[in-house]
Write a protein that holds these residues in place. Structure first.
Motif, PDB file in Angstrom:
ATOM      1  N   THR A  83       0.824  -1.208   0.000  1.00 34.03           N
ATOM      2  CA  THR A  83       0.000   0.000   0.000  1.00 34.03           C
ATOM      3  C   THR A  83       0.859   1.259   0.000  1.00 34.03           C
ATOM      4  O   THR A  83       0.580   2.228  -0.717  1.00 34.03           O
ATOM      5  CB  THR A  83      -0.932  -0.001   1.227  1.00 34.03           C
ATOM      6  N   ASN A  84       1.914   1.240   0.782  1.00 36.80           N
ATOM      7  CA  ASN A  84       2.774   2.416   0.875  1.00 36.80           C
ATOM      8  C   ASN A  84       3.651   2.621  -0.350  1.00 36.80           C
ATOM      9  O   ASN A  84       4.252   3.695  -0.512  1.00 36.80           O
ATOM     10  CB  ASN A  84       3.640   2.340   2.133  1.00 36.80           C
ATOM     11  N   ALA A  85       3.717   1.603  -1.222  1.00 43.40           N
ATOM     12  CA  ALA A  85       4.482   1.758  -2.458  1.00 43.40           C
ATOM     13  C   ALA A  85       3.735   2.617  -3.476  1.00 43.40           C
ATOM     14  O   ALA A  85       4.339   3.141  -4.410  1.00 43.40           O
ATOM     15  CB  ALA A  85       4.780   0.389  -3.061  1.00 43.40           C
ATOM     16  N   ILE A  86       2.424   2.763  -3.288  1.00 44.78           N
ATOM     17  CA  ILE A  86       1.630   3.577  -4.209  1.00 44.78           C
ATOM     18  C   ILE A  86       1.939   5.052  -3.961  1.00 44.78           C
ATOM     19  O   ILE A  86       1.937   5.514  -2.814  1.00 44.78           O
ATOM     20  CB  ILE A  86       0.126   3.307  -4.010  1.00 44.78           C
ATOM     21  N   ARG A  87       2.185   5.776  -5.014  1.00 38.43           N
ATOM     22  CA  ARG A  87       2.428   7.219  -4.919  1.00 38.43           C
ATOM     23  C   ARG A  87       1.239   7.880  -4.206  1.00 38.43           C
ATOM     24  O   ARG A  87       0.081   7.641  -4.570  1.00 38.43           O
ATOM     25  CB  ARG A  87       2.599   7.785  -6.328  1.00 38.43           C
ATOM     26  N   PRO A  88       1.475   8.699  -3.165  1.00 36.33           N
ATOM     27  CA  PRO A  88       0.363   9.261  -2.389  1.00 36.33           C
ATOM     28  C   PRO A  88      -0.690   9.970  -3.225  1.00 36.33           C
ATOM     29  O   PRO A  88      -1.885   9.872  -2.941  1.00 36.33           O
ATOM     30  CB  PRO A  88       1.063  10.230  -1.426  1.00 36.33           C
ATOM     31  N   GLY A 100      -6.746   5.692  -0.175  1.00 36.60           N
ATOM     32  CA  GLY A 100      -6.442   6.516   0.994  1.00 36.60           C
ATOM     33  C   GLY A 100      -5.841   5.752   2.157  1.00 36.60           C
ATOM     34  O   GLY A 100      -5.910   6.212   3.301  1.00 36.60           O
ATOM     35  N   LEU A 101      -5.220   4.604   1.888  1.00 32.04           N
ATOM     36  CA  LEU A 101      -4.732   3.746   2.966  1.00 32.04           C
ATOM     37  C   LEU A 101      -3.238   3.882   3.235  1.00 32.04           C
ATOM     38  O   LEU A 101      -2.739   3.336   4.212  1.00 32.04           O
ATOM     39  CB  LEU A 101      -5.063   2.275   2.657  1.00 32.04           C
ATOM     40  N   GLY A 102      -2.539   4.577   2.374  1.00 30.70           N
ATOM     41  CA  GLY A 102      -1.109   4.762   2.602  1.00 30.70           C
ATOM     42  C   GLY A 102      -0.841   5.670   3.784  1.00 30.70           C
ATOM     43  O   GLY A 102      -1.694   6.463   4.202  1.00 30.70           O
ATOM     44  N   GLU A 103       0.366   5.554   4.330  1.00 35.43           N
ATOM     45  CA  GLU A 103       0.698   6.302   5.545  1.00 35.43           C
ATOM     46  C   GLU A 103       0.674   7.809   5.322  1.00 35.43           C
ATOM     47  O   GLU A 103       0.312   8.575   6.219  1.00 35.43           O
ATOM     48  CB  GLU A 103       2.071   5.859   6.059  1.00 35.43           C
ATOM     49  N   THR A 104       1.022   8.267   4.123  1.00 42.83           N
ATOM     50  CA  THR A 104       1.029   9.714   3.860  1.00 42.83           C
ATOM     51  C   THR A 104      -0.381  10.273   3.933  1.00 42.83           C
ATOM     52  O   THR A 104      -0.641  11.280   4.610  1.00 42.83           O
ATOM     53  CB  THR A 104       1.652  10.012   2.482  1.00 42.83           C
ATOM     54  N   ASN A 105      -1.331   9.645   3.239  1.00 41.52           N
ATOM     55  CA  ASN A 105      -2.705  10.142   3.271  1.00 41.52           C
ATOM     56  C   ASN A 105      -3.345   9.951   4.647  1.00 41.52           C
ATOM     57  O   ASN A 105      -4.108  10.810   5.101  1.00 41.52           O
ATOM     58  CB  ASN A 105      -3.544   9.454   2.187  1.00 41.52           C
ATOM     59  N   ALA A 106      -3.024   8.845   5.318  1.00 43.28           N
ATOM     60  CA  ALA A 106      -3.547   8.638   6.673  1.00 43.28           C
ATOM     61  C   ALA A 106      -3.033   9.726   7.618  1.00 43.28           C
ATOM     62  O   ALA A 106      -3.784  10.254   8.450  1.00 43.28           O
ATOM     63  CB  ALA A 106      -3.157   7.251   7.188  1.00 43.28           C
TER      64      ALA A 106
END
Length: 302
Positions: A121-126, A132-138
């Motif tokens: 999930t975090n490999a996806i560009r924010p 909306g599950l990546g750490e940046t968007n969270a």
């Protein structure tokens, strides 16, 4: 009638028509996609990755593709075998991150064993993280900055705002503290001015807490957990759960996390299952894809 007033024996809550609201939202998105294309010459593109052959996930992914096309967007499906390695999956995501025709990327969860969902999930560009599950968007959601919000909580919020308008000062109780629904929805409600409580597996008296709620959201995955006597008279109830159960006659039906036949006699408004929150999830995925396209093309979400 105030939320604390006693209800008559023949009281029936108003049903929140998520199916109808989602249809209206999809129609608006279709119009907005056309306007966006006319302005910038760009058609939003959504890439969906499914690893393995889980039947329920296959149906869900195909529905996403159909709705994406109906909204005037481009759909890119990547159906990968269960034997796909994490290295191969991450390489695909990197290619999609760098593809200018792709504005949104979604990896269907759950992933097969051996694949790290958090890392994937975090490999996806924010800017392309339409789930909306990546750490940046969270993190952006947690500190009140704009970003891409998980689709199901966003759908719940849109239904609540449509039903209630200004929610300042209302006590919202969210039962369920998952990263997918409970936590992000609690943050969204907090941003709307609600007083927010979150119940989870260690909460000592969930029923007592639920009875204080002007807005009660249940997202546990435990079928028919919440009984009618858990609900404050006149409260607005959002049932996120959906479970298929087999009846004595061998037929099946869908039920939520709330005992609907009891809750409908107490609540002021309630989402049915099916036809409540469910249709909003894909509609909000389309909304997020258009938002992502705007961000990537113009630098602004609107």
């Amino acid at each position: 009638m105030s939320a604390s007033s006693p209800l008559s024996s023949d009281h029936q809550a108003s049903l929140i028509d998520g199916k109808g609201f989602a249809a209206s939202l999809r129609a608006q998105i279709r119009d907005d996609v056309r306007t966006f294309h006319d302005q910038y010459g760009v058609t939003p593109g959504l890439a969906v990755i499914l690893v393995g052959n889980d039947p329920a996930s296959e149906v869900y992914v195909r529905n996403k593709a159909i709705q994406t096309h109906h909204a005037g967007m481009r759909s890119f499906m990547h159906m990968l075998p269960e034997t796909t390695s994490e290295t191969e999956l991450l390489a695909l995501i990197e290619r999609l991150n760098n593809d200018p025709e792709i504005h949104g990327i979604l990896v269907q969860l759950p992933l097969p064993k051996g694949l790290d969902a958090r890392r994937v999930t975090n490999a996806i560009r924010p800017e392309k993280d339409v789930d909306g599950l990546g750490e940046t968007n969270a993190g952006r959601l947690a500190i009140g900055l704009p970003g891409l919000v998980p689709c199901t909580p966003l759908g719940c919020l849109l239904l609540l705002k449509d039903q209630l308008g200004d929610m300042h000062g209302q006590h919202a109780v969210v039962i369920g503290a998952s990263n997918l629904v409970g936590k992000p929805l609690a943050l969204l409600l907090l941003a709307e001015g609600c007083t927010v409580s979150i119940a989870h597996i260690h909460t000592r008296d969930t029923a007592a807490l639920a009875r204080q709620a002007d807005i009660l959201v249940v997202a546990t995955g435990v079928r028919e957990l919440v009984r009618g006597d858990w609900i404050k008279p006149g409260a607005t109830v959002i049932d996120v759960g959906i479970t298929r159960v087999t009846l004595e006659n061998g037929k099946t039906r869908l039920v939520g996390d709330v005992v609907f036949n009891e809750a409908v006699k107490v609540a002021g408004r309630i989402t049915p299952v099916p036809g409540g929150v469910g249709p909003m999830t894909i509609a909000c995925l389309l909304k997020n894809t258009l938002t992502a396209a705007r961000l990537l093309v113009t630098g602004k979400p609107e």
